[in-house]
Design a protein around this motif. Structure first.
Motif, mmCIF file in Angstrom:
data_model
loop_
_atom_site.group_PDB
_atom_site.id
_atom_site.type_symbol
_atom_site.label_atom_id
_atom_site.label_comp_id
_atom_site.label_asym_id
_atom_site.label_seq_id
_atom_site.Cartn_x
_atom_site.Cartn_y
_atom_site.Cartn_z
ATOM 1 N N GLY A 29 8.941 3.541 12.228
ATOM 2 C CA GLY A 29 9.465 3.934 10.927
ATOM 3 C C GLY A 29 8.410 3.824 9.837
ATOM 4 N N ARG A 30 8.823 4.061 8.607
ATOM 5 C CA ARG A 30 7.902 4.017 7.470
ATOM 6 C C ARG A 30 7.693 2.576 7.011
ATOM 7 N NH1 ARG A 30 6.973 8.523 4.428
ATOM 8 N NH2 ARG A 30 7.152 7.400 2.458
ATOM 9 N N ILE A 31 6.470 2.274 6.610
ATOM 10 C CA ILE A 31 6.137 0.952 6.084
ATOM 11 C C ILE A 31 5.264 1.124 4.845
ATOM 12 C CG2 ILE A 31 6.248 -0.190 8.335
ATOM 13 C CD1 ILE A 31 3.171 -0.106 8.370
ATOM 14 N N PHE A 47 0.847 -1.186 0.000
ATOM 15 C CA PHE A 47 0.000 0.000 0.000
ATOM 16 C C PHE A 47 0.885 1.239 0.000
ATOM 17 C CE2 PHE A 47 0.488 -1.992 4.122
ATOM 18 C CZ PHE A 47 1.082 -0.999 4.885
ATOM 19 N N ALA A 48 0.270 2.406 -0.060
ATOM 20 C CA ALA A 48 1.030 3.655 -0.047
ATOM 21 C C ALA A 48 1.795 3.777 1.266
ATOM 22 C CB ALA A 48 0.086 4.849 -0.213
ATOM 23 N N PRO A 49 3.050 4.249 1.236
ATOM 24 C CA PRO A 49 3.850 4.339 2.463
ATOM 25 C C PRO A 49 3.163 5.170 3.542
ATOM 26 C CG PRO A 49 5.223 4.708 0.536
ATOM 27 C CD PRO A 49 3.811 4.684 0.044
ATOM 28 N N MET A 50 3.329 4.740 4.787
ATOM 29 C CA MET A 50 2.785 5.471 5.921
ATOM 30 C C MET A 50 3.794 5.437 7.064
ATOM 31 S SD MET A 50 -0.105 2.717 7.215
ATOM 32 C CE MET A 50 -0.701 3.802 8.499
ATOM 33 N N LYS A 51 3.720 6.442 7.933
ATOM 34 C CA LYS A 51 4.641 6.538 9.059
ATOM 35 C C LYS A 51 4.056 5.826 10.271
ATOM 36 C CE LYS A 51 6.753 10.942 7.725
ATOM 37 N NZ LYS A 51 6.990 12.357 8.129
ATOM 38 N N THR A 52 4.919 5.091 10.989
ATOM 39 C CA THR A 52 4.552 4.476 12.258
ATOM 40 C C THR A 52 5.633 4.823 13.275
ATOM 41 O OG1 THR A 52 5.750 2.384 11.939
ATOM 42 C CG2 THR A 52 3.547 2.557 10.951
ATOM 43 N N ARG A 53 5.411 4.450 14.519
ATOM 44 C CA ARG A 53 6.405 4.755 15.549
ATOM 45 C C ARG A 53 7.702 3.991 15.330
ATOM 46 N NH1 ARG A 53 4.124 3.399 21.115
ATOM 47 N NH2 ARG A 53 2.206 4.210 20.200
#
Length: 308
Positions: A134-136, A126-132
């Protein structure tokens, strides 16, 4: 050894530290100040301890359901890869339901056959997203119900994701659009980050709609090809704005026909014009690369953009 001696020694050292920090203060005030600072230190340590205890583990139930639920709420399109050793996209889907260990997806487009069998792991991108952490842009999950072996041919059911990663985006081959009646396009030469235009309600600068009988220009334009990374358009020369050039930012509202629901579903993209070439007489071939995607925020009604 008297057990009180270490405590008394620490207390004496703490008193000397307070006296150095606040010279000239009376002993009574020193003790009061020291007690206040000590209490503040205890509160800070307690707060940090609670934060650490409440922080979910990398693959805790909170993490496994939180990210799929976020993808569901934003209406993000998820690419399902064909198999463990095949990086081609088999289907595109949207997440429709998320439970503790169950992710339900509705298939909106078929490109290939899913070769992963139920009980095996598949990869969703899926489109990249930020998490605690890092990016996934992908997760791995066990397929529990496939489109071929399940109860519905337009649905996939997955177990909760067991791993997240940021994998290189694949370069998908663009597919030629043979039938223009199943796709429509609205395009504006503007940046979604800086433009104040309400794209949802604005008339497009360039349109593609084979059924627009009252606007023959839109029915003359066409989508040449399309992929996950962008699309190619054939546009009447007189409709191209004078400011339109290579690297010009654009906003695109793409409508794809859903055969099961028999209706057009909208998708929002931002991008840049990569090529402007002479096409058939009177037309220009316009190549566009997608740079961001968006979903409508349910609270504000505005578009919420996510970079690709």
């Amino acid at each position: 050894m008297n057990p009180q001696e270490p405590i008394s020694s620490v207390a004496a050292q703490f008193d000397r530290l307070i006296a150095l920090l606040f010279p000239g203060m009376s002993p009574e005030n020193l003790r009061t100040t020291g007690a206040a600072l000590l209490g503040l230190l205890v509160l800070v340590l307690l707060f940090l301890g609670v934060r650490l205890l409440r922080r979910p583990a990398h693959n805790s139930p909170s993490t496994r359901t939180g990210i799929p639920r976020s993808l569901q709420q934003k209406g993000v399109v998820v690419d399902v890869l064909a198999g463990p050793d095949d990086e081609s996209v088999a289907v595109r889907c949207v997440i429709t339901a998320v439970k503790s260990n169950r992710v339900q997806c509705e298939i909106i487009e078929r490109l290939d056959v899913i070769r992963t069998r139920p009980g095996s792991e598949l990869v969703c991108v899926f489109a990249p997203m930020k998490t605690r952490n890092g990016r996934i842009n992908s997760f791995t999950a066990t397929l529990t119900e496939s489109d071929r072996d399940g109860r519905r041919a337009d649905r996939l059911v997955l177990a909760g994701p067991n791993d997240y990663a940021l994998i290189p985006r694949r370069k998908h081959q663009r597919k030629r659009v043979a039938d223009q009646q199943f796709i429509r396009v609205k395009l504006w030469t503007a940046s979604p980050r800086t433009s104040e235009l309400a794209f949802e309600d604005a008339a497009p600068q360039i349109g593609v709609n084979s059924f627009a009988s009252d606007e023959p220009e839109q029915s003359a334009n066409a989508v040449i090809n399309i992929s996950d990374g962008g699309l190619g358009l054939s546009v009447l020369n007189r409709l191209i704005p004078e400011t339109c050039a290579v690297s010009t930012p654009v906003v695109i509202n793409l409508f794809m026909f859903n055969f099961r629901e028999k209706t057009f579903k909208p998708y929002w993209y931002a991008g840049e014009i990569r090529t402007l070439e002479e096409g058939r007489p009177g037309f220009t071939r316009m190549g566009i690369e997608f740079t961001a995607t968006a979903g409508v925020d349910r609270n504000t009604g505005r578009l919420d953009w996510i970079n690709l």
